[in-house]
Design an enzyme around this catalytic site. Structure first.
Site, mmCIF file in Angstrom:
data_model
loop_
_atom_site.group_PDB
_atom_site.id
_atom_site.type_symbol
_atom_site.label_atom_id
_atom_site.label_comp_id
_atom_site.label_asym_id
_atom_site.label_seq_id
_atom_site.Cartn_x
_atom_site.Cartn_y
_atom_site.Cartn_z
ATOM 1 N N ASN A 105 -2.667 -6.030 6.902
ATOM 2 C CA ASN A 105 -2.866 -4.577 6.840
ATOM 3 C C ASN A 105 -2.029 -4.015 5.699
ATOM 4 O O ASN A 105 -0.961 -4.536 5.391
ATOM 5 C CB ASN A 105 -2.409 -3.953 8.170
ATOM 6 C CG ASN A 105 -2.560 -2.443 8.193
ATOM 7 O OD1 ASN A 105 -3.627 -1.905 7.861
ATOM 8 N ND2 ASN A 105 -1.504 -1.733 8.567
ATOM 9 N N ASN A 129 -8.638 0.817 -1.738
ATOM 10 C CA ASN A 129 -7.979 -0.498 -1.627
ATOM 11 C C ASN A 129 -9.012 -1.616 -1.662
ATOM 12 O O ASN A 129 -8.783 -2.658 -2.273
ATOM 13 C CB ASN A 129 -7.127 -0.569 -0.357
ATOM 14 C CG ASN A 129 -5.785 0.117 -0.547
ATOM 15 O OD1 ASN A 129 -4.898 -0.419 -1.194
ATOM 16 N ND2 ASN A 129 -5.666 1.314 -0.002
ATOM 17 N N ALA A 142 1.576 1.032 -5.956
ATOM 18 C CA ALA A 142 1.928 -0.010 -4.977
ATOM 19 C C ALA A 142 0.714 -0.608 -4.261
ATOM 20 O O ALA A 142 0.426 -1.788 -4.410
ATOM 21 C CB ALA A 142 2.920 0.560 -3.966
ATOM 22 N N GLU A 143 -0.032 0.206 -3.516
ATOM 23 C CA GLU A 143 -1.083 -0.356 -2.653
ATOM 24 C C GLU A 143 -2.115 -1.193 -3.407
ATOM 25 O O GLU A 143 -2.430 -2.307 -3.005
ATOM 26 C CB GLU A 143 -1.816 0.767 -1.915
ATOM 27 C CG GLU A 143 -0.944 1.536 -0.955
ATOM 28 C CD GLU A 143 -1.728 2.569 -0.171
ATOM 29 O OE1 GLU A 143 -2.805 2.247 0.348
ATOM 30 O OE2 GLU A 143 -1.259 3.713 -0.077
ATOM 31 N N HIS A 161 0.016 -0.652 4.602
ATOM 32 C CA HIS A 161 0.564 0.602 5.129
ATOM 33 C C HIS A 161 1.291 1.326 3.998
ATOM 34 O O HIS A 161 2.081 0.701 3.276
ATOM 35 C CB HIS A 161 1.521 0.324 6.299
ATOM 36 C CG HIS A 161 2.041 1.582 6.908
ATOM 37 N ND1 HIS A 161 1.291 2.356 7.772
ATOM 38 C CD2 HIS A 161 3.215 2.233 6.730
ATOM 39 C CE1 HIS A 161 1.995 3.422 8.118
ATOM 40 N NE2 HIS A 161 3.160 3.383 7.495
HETATM 41 C C1 GRF Z 1 -4.373 3.851 2.363
HETATM 42 O O1 GRF Z 1 -3.354 4.772 2.101
HETATM 43 C C2 GRF Z 1 -3.839 2.737 3.212
HETATM 44 O O2 GRF Z 1 -2.511 2.443 2.969
HETATM 45 C C3 GRF Z 1 -3.990 3.292 4.591
HETATM 46 O O3 GRF Z 1 -5.192 4.025 4.548
HETATM 47 C C4 GRF Z 1 -5.464 4.450 3.223
HETATM 48 C C5 GRF Z 1 -6.828 3.948 2.869
HETATM 49 O O4 GRF Z 1 -7.287 4.382 1.629
HETATM 50 N N1 GRF Z 1 -3.908 2.238 5.570
HETATM 51 P P1 GRF Z 1 -8.595 3.765 0.985
HETATM 52 O O5 GRF Z 1 -9.725 3.903 2.002
HETATM 53 O O6 GRF Z 1 -8.322 2.324 0.660
HETATM 54 O O7 GRF Z 1 -8.856 4.576 -0.231
#
Ligand code: GRF
Length: 211
Positions: free
Chosen positions: A108, A14, A180-181, A110
């Protein structure tokens, strides 16, 4: 510029999505002032260094008490004139005094559609295991402001992701990240940096310029 500190604990995909947008020039109002990890082995620190961003480890193990650890974290944030804190896979529970000092200035990510599959102990792969156990057809990710609860703060953005019959927690986790993320976390940062996000008295988020 919005001085943004990214708090991480692990792989940092992320964080990478944010760094990529900074390199592309599509987050022109964002300055990543620090990447801070509680875990010295976090690959996220390596990603930050490669991008030329100030990367530091503040580990609770290096301090005599939890209070001292929190004070070091707060000091590092203040020294860098942090305007916004992004929790991107950060496994540290933030102290109340930090949450209060940065009210509606901590976000944050999630990996579910809150209020499903969230709360104390529901993080990482467990979120996707629970979603598969319940048999949901749709899951997704949520970006929210952080308040004193766990995953209870005002919701900024959500994006749905289809669940497939043959999904494992691992395949679902990957698809939620990709679809999504990695999209909504930089997008929320973009909206905040443009001053378009506000929170009303009911704890509801409004995004200026959206119908
Ligand atoms: C992600 O799935 C995020 O949603 C959660 O922790 C994970 C972190 O992944 N809070 P990364 O370290 O960004 O690859």
């Amino acid at each position: 510029m919005l001085n943004t500190a990214v708090l991480v604990s692990g792989g940092g995909t992320n964080l990478q999505a944010i760094l990529d947008r900074c390199v592309e020039g599509t987050l022109p109002e964002v300055n990543i002032c620090a990447v801070i990890s509680n875990n010295p082995g976090a690959y996220a620190l390596e990603r930050a260094r490669k991008a030329g961003v100030d990367a530091l480890c503040i580990s609770p193990k290096a301090y005599p008490s939890r209070e001292d650890f929190y004070d070091a974290l707060i000091q590092a944030l203040e020294e860098r004139h942090t305007d916004l804190i992004v929790l991107a896979g950060c496994l540290v529970v933030l102290p109340g005094k930090l949450v209060r000092a940065y009210r509606n200035r901590i976000i944050n990510i999630h990996p579910s559609l809150i209020p499903s599959f969230c709360g104390t102990g529901c993080y990482g792969l467990k979120v996707h295991e629970e979603a598969l156990k319940r048999g949901v057809r749709v899951t997704g990710a949520t970006v929210h402001f952080v308040d004193e609860g766990t995953d209870t703060g005002p919701i900024i953005l959500q994006k749905a992701v289809e669940v497939r019959e043959d999904d494992t927690p691992e395949t679902l986790q990957r698809r939620v990240m990709e679809q999504a993320e990695w999209k909504i976390l930089p997008e929320a940062l973009s909206l905040i940096s443009q001053g378009r996000v506000s929170v009303d008295g009911q704890g509801h988020v409004h995004i200026a310029g959206e119908a």
